[in-house]
Design a protein around this motif. Structure first.
Motif, PDB file in Angstrom:
ATOM      1  N   ALA A  44       0.866  -1.178   0.000  1.00  0.00           N
ATOM      2  CA  ALA A  44       0.000   0.000   0.000  1.00  0.00           C
ATOM      3  C   ALA A  44       0.901   1.225   0.000  1.00  0.00           C
ATOM      4  CB  ALA A  44      -0.897  -0.005   1.235  1.00  0.00           C
ATOM      5  N   CYS A  45       0.792   2.039  -1.038  1.00  0.00           N
ATOM      6  CA  CYS A  45       1.738   3.140  -1.216  1.00  0.00           C
ATOM      7  C   CYS A  45       1.018   4.461  -1.473  1.00  0.00           C
ATOM      8  CB  CYS A  45       2.682   2.838  -2.380  1.00  0.00           C
ATOM      9  SG  CYS A  45       3.995   4.046  -2.587  1.00  0.00           S
ATOM     10  N   SER A  46       1.321   5.447  -0.627  1.00  0.00           N
ATOM     11  CA  SER A  46       0.750   6.786  -0.797  1.00  0.00           C
ATOM     12  C   SER A  46       1.673   7.687  -1.615  1.00  0.00           C
ATOM     13  CB  SER A  46       0.525   7.423   0.574  1.00  0.00           C
ATOM     14  OG  SER A  46       1.774   7.654   1.215  1.00  0.00           O
ATOM     15  N   SER A 105      -5.688  15.181  -6.442  1.00  0.00           N
ATOM     16  CA  SER A 105      -5.346  13.892  -5.829  1.00  0.00           C
ATOM     17  C   SER A 105      -5.321  12.765  -6.862  1.00  0.00           C
ATOM     18  CB  SER A 105      -6.326  13.554  -4.706  1.00  0.00           C
ATOM     19  OG  SER A 105      -7.647  13.425  -5.211  1.00  0.00           O
ATOM     20  N   ASP A 106      -6.151  12.880  -7.906  1.00  0.00           N
ATOM     21  CA  ASP A 106      -6.158  11.841  -8.937  1.00  0.00           C
ATOM     22  C   ASP A 106      -4.855  11.835  -9.722  1.00  0.00           C
ATOM     23  OD1 ASP A 106      -6.762  14.345  -9.951  1.00  0.00           O
ATOM     24  OD2 ASP A 106      -8.149  13.604 -11.475  1.00  0.00           O
ATOM     25  N   ALA A 107      -4.322  13.036 -10.003  1.00  0.00           N
ATOM     26  CA  ALA A 107      -3.038  13.121 -10.707  1.00  0.00           C
ATOM     27  C   ALA A 107      -1.910  12.586  -9.838  1.00  0.00           C
ATOM     28  CB  ALA A 107      -2.758  14.571 -11.096  1.00  0.00           C
ATOM     29  N   ARG A 108      -1.982  12.870  -8.538  1.00  0.00           N
ATOM     30  CA  ARG A 108      -0.973  12.361  -7.607  1.00  0.00           C
ATOM     31  C   ARG A 108      -1.014  10.835  -7.577  1.00  0.00           C
ATOM     32  NH1 ARG A 108       3.470  14.092  -6.000  1.00  0.00           N
ATOM     33  NH2 ARG A 108       2.490  16.124  -5.736  1.00  0.00           N
ATOM     34  N   ALA A 109      -2.208  10.253  -7.551  1.00  0.00           N
ATOM     35  CA  ALA A 109      -2.336   8.799  -7.544  1.00  0.00           C
ATOM     36  C   ALA A 109      -1.758   8.196  -8.827  1.00  0.00           C
ATOM     37  CB  ALA A 109      -3.799   8.398  -7.385  1.00  0.00           C
ATOM     38  N   ALA A 110      -1.969   8.870  -9.956  1.00  0.00           N
ATOM     39  CA  ALA A 110      -1.424   8.379 -11.225  1.00  0.00           C
ATOM     40  C   ALA A 110       0.099   8.393 -11.204  1.00  0.00           C
ATOM     41  CB  ALA A 110      -1.954   9.224 -12.383  1.00  0.00           C
ATOM     42  N   ARG A 113       5.350   5.344 -10.620  1.00  0.00           N
ATOM     43  CA  ARG A 113       6.576   5.047  -9.871  1.00  0.00           C
ATOM     44  C   ARG A 113       6.636   3.583  -9.460  1.00  0.00           C
ATOM     45  NH1 ARG A 113       6.218  10.360  -5.922  1.00  0.00           N
ATOM     46  NH2 ARG A 113       6.599  11.927  -7.550  1.00  0.00           N
ATOM     47  N   LEU A 114       5.512   3.039  -9.055  1.00  0.00           N
ATOM     48  CA  LEU A 114       5.490   1.631  -8.653  1.00  0.00           C
ATOM     49  C   LEU A 114       5.778   0.729  -9.849  1.00  0.00           C
ATOM     50  CD1 LEU A 114       2.399   1.558  -6.243  1.00  0.00           C
ATOM     51  CD2 LEU A 114       4.825   1.694  -5.650  1.00  0.00           C
ATOM     52  N   ARG A 115       5.242   1.081 -11.003  1.00  0.00           N
ATOM     53  CA  ARG A 115       5.520   0.279 -12.203  1.00  0.00           C
ATOM     54  C   ARG A 115       6.978   0.383 -12.608  1.00  0.00           C
ATOM     55  NH1 ARG A 115      -0.136   1.878 -15.249  1.00  0.00           N
ATOM     56  NH2 ARG A 115      -1.397   0.190 -14.313  1.00  0.00           N
ATOM     57  N   LEU A 124      14.707   8.057  -4.881  1.00  0.00           N
ATOM     58  CA  LEU A 124      13.282   7.792  -5.062  1.00  0.00           C
ATOM     59  C   LEU A 124      12.491   9.072  -4.806  1.00  0.00           C
ATOM     60  CD1 LEU A 124      12.889   4.375  -3.185  1.00  0.00           C
ATOM     61  CD2 LEU A 124      12.838   4.745  -5.660  1.00  0.00           C
ATOM     62  N   PRO A 125      11.648   9.492  -5.734  1.00  0.00           N
ATOM     63  CA  PRO A 125      10.821  10.680  -5.498  1.00  0.00           C
ATOM     64  C   PRO A 125       9.869  10.429  -4.323  1.00  0.00           C
ATOM     65  CG  PRO A 125      10.752   9.999  -7.813  1.00  0.00           C
ATOM     66  CD  PRO A 125      11.386   8.890  -7.051  1.00  0.00           C
ATOM     67  N   VAL A 126       9.694  11.425  -3.500  1.00  0.00           N
ATOM     68  CA  VAL A 126       8.842  11.297  -2.320  1.00  0.00           C
ATOM     69  C   VAL A 126       7.850  12.446  -2.293  1.00  0.00           C
ATOM     70  CG1 VAL A 126       8.824  11.471   0.197  1.00  0.00           C
ATOM     71  CG2 VAL A 126      10.518  10.025  -0.935  1.00  0.00           C
ATOM     72  N   TRP A 127       6.599  12.135  -1.953  1.00  0.00           N
ATOM     73  CA  TRP A 127       5.554  13.147  -1.814  1.00  0.00           C
ATOM     74  C   TRP A 127       5.238  13.323  -0.343  1.00  0.00           C
ATOM     75  CZ3 TRP A 127       0.026  12.172  -0.785  1.00  0.00           C
ATOM     76  CH2 TRP A 127      -0.741  13.354  -0.798  1.00  0.00           C
ATOM     77  N   ASP A 128       5.302  14.560   0.127  1.00  0.00           N
ATOM     78  CA  ASP A 128       4.966  14.859   1.516  1.00  0.00           C
ATOM     79  C   ASP A 128       3.531  15.373   1.578  1.00  0.00           C
ATOM     80  OD1 ASP A 128       7.414  14.181   2.842  1.00  0.00           O
ATOM     81  OD2 ASP A 128       8.317  15.963   1.943  1.00  0.00           O
TER      82      ASP A 128
END
Length: 358
Positions: free
Chosen positions: A62-64, A100-105, A110-112, A216-220
């Motif tokens: 599970a990744c935010s 938030s939808d763009a952030r989820a995309a 990144r996971l892929r 690794l890019p990180v979102w705060d």
């Protein structure tokens, strides 16, 4: 030269959890295929059996997009191929912030790029029950449960750290909760042990450092710094004040308290489970005299279990409710019935405690 110490630490934590999952996976009964013999008529045909090895388990992260979960995703992507485990990811879009939808995309991408597959983004609608933090948590776990079932995942990894554990203990303490609340988050939880938390013994800075050295890019998440949220105030004001007053090591001590409390709570729950059968009469009703003889911690656990079994929602059943029921046993003065959540009623009748739907 080996990996950076922070990277090594997160990989080791994930490797241990994956080893546990593999052990559980191999202990599970293997499916059996039957090969019919053509030398007998169908009615009497013997069947030879051979076990089919179970397919490799799938583990989701599970990744935010935050440091903790990105570090977890990178460690899972690194360790899973070496153990023959399939690894995927899921991100939940709570829809609470613009874009938030763009952030989820972005998180999906990144996971892929880490090599995880399958990877999903799930949008949820956050209600209002229990406040914004609790409502978001409920929506998130419901989405994770659905995704795990859809993909047939053996487990979902969560990035909670030792710092998160310390905050959870303090929040429970502030609510005046019992020892179960003070035990914080379990390393293994959920239906069938679905949720695993590899980082409960690692601090938040280790995860952040691991992301930095791996580029690794990180979102705060801005909500994590918003003083409108209780956990945010605790993180940025409460814990630093405690460390200033008491010295370093508060987080470690609180996390250790969580584990000790969990061990005690597990023992008391087991005791209550065994004692419950001894305090019921032939009709299954609780006998007040026998309940009175039990230690309060054991008795109250039995009362809570009985209230939940009668239909009281566990999440709405608070300590004050159990204390009121307990007074029917320890402070009986002819008082009337106790109304509980879920339209459940508890009352004393002829030396028996009756808890049922009103």
């Amino acid at each position: 030269m080996g990996p950076h110490p922070a990277v090594a630490a997160i990989r080791l934590a994930v490797r241990r959890v994956l080893h546990d999952l593999l052990t559980e996976h191999h202990r599970a009964p293997a499916p059996v295929t039957h090969t019919p013999s053509h030398e007998h008529p169908p009615s009497s045909r013997p069947r030879s059996s051979r076990e089919v090895p179970p397919p490799p388990p799938l583990v989701l992260v599970a990744c935010s997009g935050g440091a903790d979960s990105m570090a977890l995703a990178s460690a899972l992507a690194f360790e899973s191929p070496k153990l023959g485990i399939r690894a995927g990811g899921i991100t939940v879009d709570h829809g609470l912030q613009p874009g938030s939808d763009a952030r989820a995309a972005e998180v999906v991408q990144r996971l892929r790029e880490l090599g995880l597959d399958p990877v999903d983004s799930v949008a949820v609608t956050v209600g209002r029950t229990g406040g914004p933090e609790a409502a978001a948590r409920d929506a998130r776990y419901a989405a994770l449960d659905t995704a795990a079932e859809r993909h047939g995942a053996a487990a979902v990894l969560l990035g909670h750290t030792r710092d998160d554990q310390a905050e959870t203990v303090l929040l429970g303490l502030a609510r005046g909760s019992g020892i179960r609340s003070l035990s914080g988050m379990a390393a293994v939880s959920g239906a069938g042990g679905r949720y695993r938390r590899p980082f409960l013994e690692l601090d938040r800075q280790t995860a952040r450092k691991a992301c930095m050295v791996q580029s690794l890019p990180v979102w705060d998440d801005p909500h994590n710094a918003d003083p409108a949220y209780t956990r945010s105030r605790l993180r940025h004001e409460g814990l630093p004040a405690l460390e200033k007053a008491l010295g370093k090591g508060v987080v470690e001590a609180l996390a250790r308290t969580a584990q000790l409390s969990r061990d005690d709570a597990d023992a008391l729950d087991s005791w209550a489970g065994q004692a419950e059968a001894t305090v019921r009469d032939a009709a299954g009703l609780l006998e007040c005299a026998k309940l009175y003889a039990l230690p309060p911690a054991v008795r109250r656990r039995i009362l809570r279990r009985a209230a939940i079994a009668a239909g009281a929602p566990a999440g709405s059943l608070f300590a004050r409710h159990i204390e009121e029921i307990d007074r029917l046993i320890t402070g009986w003065r002819g008082q009337g019935a106790i109304n509980l959540p879920g339209k459940v009623v508890a009352q004393r009748q002829g030396g028996r405690l009756v808890i049922r739907q009103g």
